[in-house]
Design a protein around this motif. Structure first.
Motif, mmCIF file in Angstrom:
data_model
loop_
_atom_site.group_PDB
_atom_site.id
_atom_site.type_symbol
_atom_site.label_atom_id
_atom_site.label_comp_id
_atom_site.label_asym_id
_atom_site.label_seq_id
_atom_site.Cartn_x
_atom_site.Cartn_y
_atom_site.Cartn_z
ATOM 1 N N LYS A 180 0.857 -1.186 0.000
ATOM 2 C CA LYS A 180 0.000 0.000 0.000
ATOM 3 C C LYS A 180 0.889 1.230 0.000
ATOM 4 O O LYS A 180 1.843 1.305 0.774
ATOM 5 N N LEU A 181 0.578 2.191 -0.867
ATOM 6 C CA LEU A 181 1.461 3.338 -1.022
ATOM 7 C C LEU A 181 0.665 4.594 -1.319
ATOM 8 O O LEU A 181 -0.247 4.574 -2.151
ATOM 9 N N ASN A 182 0.994 5.667 -0.620
ATOM 10 C CA ASN A 182 0.446 6.993 -0.907
ATOM 11 C C ASN A 182 1.515 7.842 -1.575
ATOM 12 O O ASN A 182 2.667 7.866 -1.116
ATOM 13 N N LEU A 183 1.152 8.553 -2.631
ATOM 14 C CA LEU A 183 2.075 9.462 -3.305
ATOM 15 C C LEU A 183 1.324 10.739 -3.658
ATOM 16 O O LEU A 183 0.354 10.707 -4.423
ATOM 17 N N SER A 184 1.777 11.859 -3.103
ATOM 18 C CA SER A 184 1.152 13.138 -3.430
ATOM 19 C C SER A 184 1.616 13.609 -4.802
ATOM 20 O O SER A 184 2.614 13.122 -5.353
ATOM 21 N N ALA A 185 0.905 14.559 -5.360
ATOM 22 C CA ALA A 185 1.311 15.141 -6.640
ATOM 23 C C ALA A 185 2.684 15.795 -6.504
ATOM 24 O O ALA A 185 3.514 15.725 -7.416
ATOM 25 N N SER A 186 2.936 16.429 -5.360
ATOM 26 C CA SER A 186 4.240 17.047 -5.120
ATOM 27 C C SER A 186 5.357 16.011 -5.140
ATOM 28 O O SER A 186 6.389 16.196 -5.806
ATOM 29 N N THR A 187 5.148 14.897 -4.454
ATOM 30 C CA THR A 187 6.162 13.847 -4.414
ATOM 31 C C THR A 187 6.340 13.211 -5.785
ATOM 32 O O THR A 187 7.473 12.961 -6.219
ATOM 33 N N LEU A 188 5.253 12.972 -6.475
ATOM 34 C CA LEU A 188 5.362 12.419 -7.831
ATOM 35 C C LEU A 188 6.108 13.380 -8.750
ATOM 36 O O LEU A 188 6.933 12.955 -9.568
ATOM 37 N N GLY A 189 5.827 14.675 -8.630
ATOM 38 C CA GLY A 189 6.545 15.658 -9.437
ATOM 39 C C GLY A 189 8.035 15.614 -9.175
ATOM 40 O O GLY A 189 8.855 15.688 -10.110
ATOM 41 N N LYS A 190 8.406 15.473 -7.904
ATOM 42 C CA LYS A 190 9.829 15.400 -7.556
ATOM 43 C C LYS A 190 10.453 14.102 -8.057
ATOM 44 O O LYS A 190 11.600 14.085 -8.510
ATOM 45 N N ILE A 191 9.710 13.008 -7.991
ATOM 46 C CA ILE A 191 10.222 11.734 -8.500
ATOM 47 C C ILE A 191 10.480 11.829 -9.997
ATOM 48 O O ILE A 191 11.555 11.452 -10.487
ATOM 49 N N PHE A 192 9.506 12.350 -10.736
ATOM 50 C CA PHE A 192 9.648 12.393 -12.188
ATOM 51 C C PHE A 192 10.532 13.534 -12.677
ATOM 52 O O PHE A 192 10.820 13.625 -13.867
ATOM 53 N N ASN A 193 10.975 14.378 -11.760
ATOM 54 C CA ASN A 193 11.977 15.393 -12.101
ATOM 55 C C ASN A 193 13.314 15.137 -11.410
ATOM 56 O O ASN A 193 14.199 15.990 -11.413
ATOM 57 N N GLY A 194 13.499 13.953 -10.823
ATOM 58 C CA GLY A 194 14.777 13.541 -10.280
ATOM 59 C C GLY A 194 15.159 14.141 -8.946
ATOM 60 O O GLY A 194 16.312 14.016 -8.513
ATOM 61 N N LYS A 195 14.230 14.754 -8.234
ATOM 62 C CA LYS A 195 14.554 15.379 -6.950
ATOM 63 C C LYS A 195 14.372 14.436 -5.768
ATOM 64 O O LYS A 195 14.792 14.743 -4.654
ATOM 65 N N ILE A 196 13.704 13.326 -5.982
ATOM 66 C CA ILE A 196 13.608 12.253 -4.995
ATOM 67 C C ILE A 196 14.141 10.995 -5.664
ATOM 68 O O ILE A 196 13.636 10.594 -6.721
ATOM 69 N N ALA A 197 15.156 10.378 -5.055
ATOM 70 C CA ALA A 197 15.851 9.269 -5.715
ATOM 71 C C ALA A 197 15.727 7.941 -4.995
ATOM 72 O O ALA A 197 16.051 6.902 -5.564
ATOM 73 N N LYS A 198 15.282 7.940 -3.725
ATOM 74 C CA LYS A 198 15.188 6.702 -2.958
ATOM 75 C C LYS A 198 13.770 6.539 -2.412
ATOM 76 O O LYS A 198 13.100 7.511 -2.063
ATOM 77 N N TRP A 199 13.354 5.266 -2.281
ATOM 78 C CA TRP A 199 12.011 5.008 -1.790
ATOM 79 C C TRP A 199 11.854 5.332 -0.306
ATOM 80 O O TRP A 199 10.742 5.562 0.156
#
Length: 404
Positions: A180-199
Motif C-alpha cells: 500500500k502506497l500513498n504518493l502526493s502530486a508534489s512527491t510524484l513531481g519530484k520523482i519524475f523530475n529527479g529530486k527524490i531518488a530513494k524510496w
C-alpha cells in the motif's frame, strides 16, 4: 468486475488478457488491451502498443443502406448497417472498442466489417487526416494545427472531437514488501523530475506512516512516444503541484528524469520487471501486469485510491465544452473530494461532422451511436473504464446521429 468501493489492487493475472482487480474481477478476454496515444501538440509519433481488431460477423445479416434491424438488451442501441469501416488511434480505448465491434458485428452479420488499429492517438489522427481511416480515437481533442488539417480532410467542413470513453491513469509501482502506497502530486513531481531518488526518502516516508520503505533506488518510467496518457498525467501534476512539476502538460513527456519506454505496454512491463520502478499507464495495463497501484494526492493533499467509482466522481465534475459541435471535457483539478481520483482521461472519437463517404456513412453513424448508448456504456465498468452519465450519453449520441 471492478467493485466500485475497493481500490484497484491485483490479486492474480495473466499477462495476455486477464486479471483480478480489487475485490472483484476484471475479465479482459479481448485483443488490443489498453494504452494511451497522443494528442495535444501536433505530432504523428507512435503511441502505445498496437493492436488491430476486426470481429467476425454473426449469423444475422443486414441489408445495404442505412439500417435494417434494431437490437436491445446485451447489444442494446444497435441499428445495423452493412459496409466496411476502419478506425485507428488511441490504444487506451482499444479494449472497449474491440468489445463494441464484437457486439455490433455479432448482431449485424457478415455484411458489416469494422476494424480498429490501436496504434496510438498521434498515428490515428494522422491516418484520419490522410484519409487512411474513417475515424480516429484520441486521448485528447484536436489541437489548433490538427484541427486545420482535419477540417481540410473533411472538405473544409468541421472535424469534431467527441469524448466517448472515460478512464483512469494508474500510478504503478514495484517496491518489494510494499503493498500500500500513498504518493502526493508534489512527491510524484519530484520523482519524475529527479529530486527524490530513494524510496525511503523523507517525503515518501512522511506520506506513508507505518510503512517499511526500503533503501532502494527509484526507477521512474515514462512514455517515449507522444501520448495522451503523458499529456493527462503531466496535466494532473502541473495543475496540482506546479512548484514541483512546473512544465505544462505535453503529449511528449515533459519531466526531466527517468527512463523512457515505448507505449503504455512498455511502461507497464518495465515497471513489472524492475525492482524499485514506478510509472503511469491506463489502468488496465496495471491489471494485465499484476502491478500494485498507488493512492495519489489531490489538490487538498488527500490521498485517493484508484477505483472506478472514484475516477467517475472526479470526471463528473468536469466542464464540458460543446462549441463547434465538439464534446470536450475540461477537468477541474481543484476539486478535492475524498472520493474523487484526479488522474483521469477521456478518449475522443475524431470524425468529420459532414462530408463523410456516403457509402460508409450509415455504418459509421450507427456504430458510433452504439458506442455512446447504454448498451455499450453499461459494459465499460467491467472493462475497467468509466461510463458517461445518461445525459452525456444522449448528447454524445445526438452528435453521432447528426453526422452527414
Amino acid at each position: 468486475m471492478i467493485r466500485r468501493d475497493f481500490p484497484v489492487k491485483i490479486h492474480a493475472g495473466v499477462n495476455g488478457r486477464s486479471a483480478a482487480v480489487g475485490a472483484g474481477v476484471l475479465a479482459i478476454a479481448l485483443a488490443g488491451l489498453t494504452a494511451c496515444g497522443s494528442d495535444n501538440n501536433s505530432s504523428s509519433s507512435s503511441g502505445g502498443s498496437s493492436s488491430t481488431t476486426s470481429a467476425a460477423g454473426g449469423s444475422t445479416s443486414s441489408a445495404s443502406g442505412s439500417s435494417s434491424s434494431s437490437a436491445s438488451g446485451a447489444t442494446g442501441d444497435i441499428t445495423c448497417a452493412s459496409g466496411t469501416l476502419s478506425g485507428q488511434g488511441s490504444s487506451a480505448q482499444a479494449t472497449a472498442i474491440t468489445q463494441f465491434i464484437k457486439d455490433y458485428q455479432t448482431k449485424c452479420g457478415s455484411g458489416t466489417n469494422i476494424s480498429y488499429n490501436g496504434n496510438g492517438s498521434g498515428p490515428g489522427v494522422t491516418a484520419f487526416v490522410q484519409k487512411q481511416a474513417d475515424w480516429a480515437g484520441s486521448d485528447y481533442p484536436l489541437n489548433a494545427d490538427q484541427q486545420k488539417q482535419a477540417d481540410q480532410r473533411c472538405g473544409g467542413k468541421p472535424a469534431v472531437s467527441v469524448g466517448t470513453i472515460p478512464g483512469a491513469i494508474a500510478v504503478m509501482y514495484n517496491v518489494p514488501g510494499v503493498d500500500k502506497l500513498n504518493l502526493s502530486a508534489s512527491t510524484l513531481g519530484k520523482i519524475f523530475n529527479g529530486k527524490i531518488a530513494k524510496w525511503n526518502d523523507a517525503a515518501i516516508t512522511a506520506e506513508n506512516p507505518g510503512v517499511a520503505l526500503p533503501d532502494l533506488a527509484i526507477q521512474a518510467y515514462h512514455r517515449s512516444d507522444a501520448s495522451g496518457t503523458s499529456f493527462n498525467f503531466s496535466n494532473y501534476l502541473n495543475k496540482t503541484a506546479a512548484a514541483d512539476f512546473p512544465t505544462p502538460a505535453n503529449k511528449q513527456w515533459p519531466g526531466s528524469n527517468g527512463q523512457a519506454a515505448q507505449g503504455s505496454k512498455g511502461v507497464a512491463q518495465a515497471v513489472q520487471s524492475t525492482s524499485g520502478a514506478v510509472g503511469y499507464a491506463e489502468v488496465s495495463y496495471a491489471t494485465q501486469n499484476n502491478l500494485k497501484t498507488a493512492a495519489i494526492g489531490n489538490a487538498a493533499g488527500k490521498f485517493v485510491p484508484l477505483t472506478i467509482s472514484n475516477a467517475s466522481n472526479f470526471i463528473s465534475k468536469a466542464q464540458v465544452d460543446t462549441a463547434a459541435g465538439n464534446y470536450k471535457f475540461n477537468f477541474d483539478y481543484t476539486y478535492s473530494a475524498d472520493d474523487a481520483y484526479p488522474a483521469v482521461l477521456v478518449t475522443y472519437e475524431i470524425i468529420c461532422s459532414t462530408g463523410n463517404d456516403s457509402a460508409k456513412l450509415p455504418v459509421l453513424k450507427n456504430f458510433l451511436q452504439y458506442t455512446a448508448g447504454n448498451g455499450a456504456q453499461s459494459q465499460l465498468e467491467k472493462l475497467g473504464y468509466v461510463a458517461l452519465s445518461s445525459d452525456q450519453q444522449s448528447k454524445v449520441g445526438a452528435i453521432f446521429a447528426a453526422l452527414s
